[in-house]
Write an enzyme that holds these catalytic residues in place. Sequence first.
Site, PDB file in Angstrom:
ATOM      1  N   HIS A  39      45.727  52.065  37.672  1.00 28.49           N
ATOM      2  CA  HIS A  39      45.375  52.934  36.538  1.00 28.49           C
ATOM      3  C   HIS A  39      46.562  53.257  35.629  1.00 28.49           C
ATOM      4  O   HIS A  39      46.391  53.898  34.604  1.00 28.49           O
ATOM      5  CB  HIS A  39      44.742  54.236  37.023  1.00 28.49           C
ATOM      6  CG  HIS A  39      45.752  55.181  37.621  1.00 28.49           C
ATOM      7  ND1 HIS A  39      46.237  55.031  38.900  1.00 28.49           N
ATOM      8  CD2 HIS A  39      46.384  56.250  37.121  1.00 28.49           C
ATOM      9  CE1 HIS A  39      47.115  55.964  39.148  1.00 28.49           C
ATOM     10  NE2 HIS A  39      47.240  56.733  38.086  1.00 28.49           N
TER      11      HIS A  39
HETATM   12  C1  UD1 Z   1      46.001  61.093  35.297  1.00 26.28           C
HETATM   13  C2  UD1 Z   1      47.483  61.402  35.459  1.00 26.28           C
HETATM   14  C3  UD1 Z   1      48.107  60.397  36.424  1.00 26.28           C
HETATM   15  C4  UD1 Z   1      47.333  60.345  37.721  1.00 26.28           C
HETATM   16  C5  UD1 Z   1      45.888  60.002  37.404  1.00 26.28           C
HETATM   17  C6  UD1 Z   1      45.037  59.899  38.636  1.00 26.28           C
HETATM   18  C7  UD1 Z   1      48.561  62.383  33.494  1.00 26.28           C
HETATM   19  C8  UD1 Z   1      49.549  62.132  32.419  1.00 26.28           C
HETATM   20  N1  UD1 Z   1      48.208  61.315  34.232  1.00 26.28           N
HETATM   21  O1  UD1 Z   1      45.914  59.826  34.630  1.00 26.28           O
HETATM   22  O2  UD1 Z   1      49.430  60.792  36.700  1.00 26.28           O
HETATM   23  O3  UD1 Z   1      47.898  59.370  38.569  1.00 26.28           O
HETATM   24  O4  UD1 Z   1      45.380  61.043  36.556  1.00 26.28           O
HETATM   25  O5  UD1 Z   1      43.759  59.489  38.308  1.00 26.28           O
HETATM   26  O6  UD1 Z   1      48.138  63.497  33.674  1.00 26.28           O
HETATM   27  N2  UD1 Z   1      38.348  59.736  32.395  1.00 26.28           N
HETATM   28  C9  UD1 Z   1      37.021  59.784  32.703  1.00 26.28           C
HETATM   29  N3  UD1 Z   1      36.621  60.709  33.611  1.00 26.28           N
HETATM   30  C10 UD1 Z   1      37.463  61.576  34.200  1.00 26.28           C
HETATM   31  C11 UD1 Z   1      38.827  61.525  33.866  1.00 26.28           C
HETATM   32  C12 UD1 Z   1      39.258  60.602  32.965  1.00 26.28           C
HETATM   33  O7  UD1 Z   1      36.218  59.014  32.197  1.00 26.28           O
HETATM   34  O8  UD1 Z   1      37.019  62.392  35.025  1.00 26.28           O
HETATM   35  C13 UD1 Z   1      38.828  58.710  31.447  1.00 26.28           C
HETATM   36  C14 UD1 Z   1      38.886  59.193  30.035  1.00 26.28           C
HETATM   37  O9  UD1 Z   1      38.497  58.149  29.192  1.00 26.28           O
HETATM   38  C15 UD1 Z   1      40.357  59.475  29.813  1.00 26.28           C
HETATM   39  C16 UD1 Z   1      41.012  58.465  30.713  1.00 26.28           C
HETATM   40  O10 UD1 Z   1      40.127  58.299  31.819  1.00 26.28           O
HETATM   41  O11 UD1 Z   1      40.719  59.382  28.487  1.00 26.28           O
HETATM   42  C17 UD1 Z   1      42.374  58.870  31.210  1.00 26.28           C
HETATM   43  O12 UD1 Z   1      42.313  60.161  31.821  1.00 26.28           O
HETATM   44  P1  UD1 Z   1      43.596  61.134  31.800  1.00 26.28           P
HETATM   45  O13 UD1 Z   1      43.306  62.392  32.526  1.00 26.28           O
HETATM   46  O14 UD1 Z   1      44.118  61.242  30.436  1.00 26.28           O
HETATM   47  O15 UD1 Z   1      44.676  60.289  32.578  1.00 26.28           O
HETATM   48  P2  UD1 Z   1      44.582  59.374  33.892  1.00 26.28           P
HETATM   49  O16 UD1 Z   1      44.758  57.965  33.485  1.00 26.28           O
HETATM   50  O17 UD1 Z   1      43.388  59.725  34.714  1.00 26.28           O
END
Ligand code: UD1
Length: 372
Positions: A212
Amino acid sequence: MTKKKIILVVGARPNFMKVAPVLKSIREHASDWFEAMLVHTGQHYDANMSDIFFSDLDMPQPDRFLGVGSGSHAEQTARVMIEMEKLFAQEQPDLVIVAGDVNSTLATAIVAAKAGIPLGHIESGLRSFDRSMPEEINRIVADEFSDLCFVTEPSGLKNLRAEGIPESRIFFVGNTMIDSVMANTGKAKLVFPALAKQFDIEARKYALVTLHRPSNVDDKENLTLLTGLFEQMQTFAPKIIFPVHPRTRKKLEDYRLIERVRNIPSLEMIDPIGYLYFLALQSMAAVVLTDSGGIQEETTLLGVPCITLRNNTERPVTIEQGTNEMTGLDMPAILALSKQAFEGKWKKASIPDLWDGKAGERILAVLKNFLT
Ligand code: UD1
């Protein structure tokens, strides 16, 4: 005596298992001194990225849910800051505890520091020395503002000292994520037979993959390389289980790689799964390939070979003492190591100091000293 109020903050998937043991320690052993309040920012919000972890970890539902959701880094951080400022003004906590390195951790740390509320940071001092990773920025800020830096491994002590954090703020307590693994391996074992049936796998005869990191999945060339890797692993891996993070699924679709991945006969692409199922799959795997931070630690405790698809790690003890090997995206190295793991050949490993299931209790002892 009035009870001191402690707010514990979670936001994203890797926070839940780090905070659960501390919340449990406080509620079970110090309810006469402390009132613990659990706040979920809502950075992760899908049922399988968030809700399931509460039931799997026997964690009480959050007392407050801020519902900040996804967005750019600035948007997400800003939304947590705005909501957290209001919450702190209402609740007037005596201490705030954050964990790990996600955007919710950074945002909460800044607000607590400006409001003059003492701050504790679980998993303090880790450094990848790669400031292109958002997590590295988040860690540095959280540590700088923390009155209580709870450290998981020797490198954390060294890094905090090198940054001039005074000794009085540093506490080597062990690893609360490991507390959670130790508390749940028994339950996880019980669910493995059902998983084995569902995915048609046998213990030590499959690889488990998670991806990820933006550097791997947002970059088309790298994600294409990784797709090619899974195709090549077919020659020796009877099965590859790949629970796909929402961000990774989106990128596979955007780059039109999803069909290619779906067409790999031995690869099983599944939605993100709960804590117990994931723990079960980790503990029985021949090898785990990952770009996660926490999984490097969990595999070390479980004694399962881990290949880290990154060029750096903020958790060097997992390489020095544990089962972790770091390859970046060096495909021949990944293939050679994976093959070795399937043949049962791996380096000798040991469990790092204080990874004994008691970090939550040690943190509670520090809190008592600090707040009473
Ligand atoms: C976040 C953390 C990362 C951690 C990871 C675990 C930061 C900077 N990064 O990254 O350190 O290892 O979580 O998963 O905080 N999304 C969904 N559903 C959800 C959550 C996210 O669809 O419940 C999608 C959304 O499109 C979002 C993308 O995933 O834009 C990224 O989510 P985000 O929370 O920004 O960062 P992660 O890549 O999950």
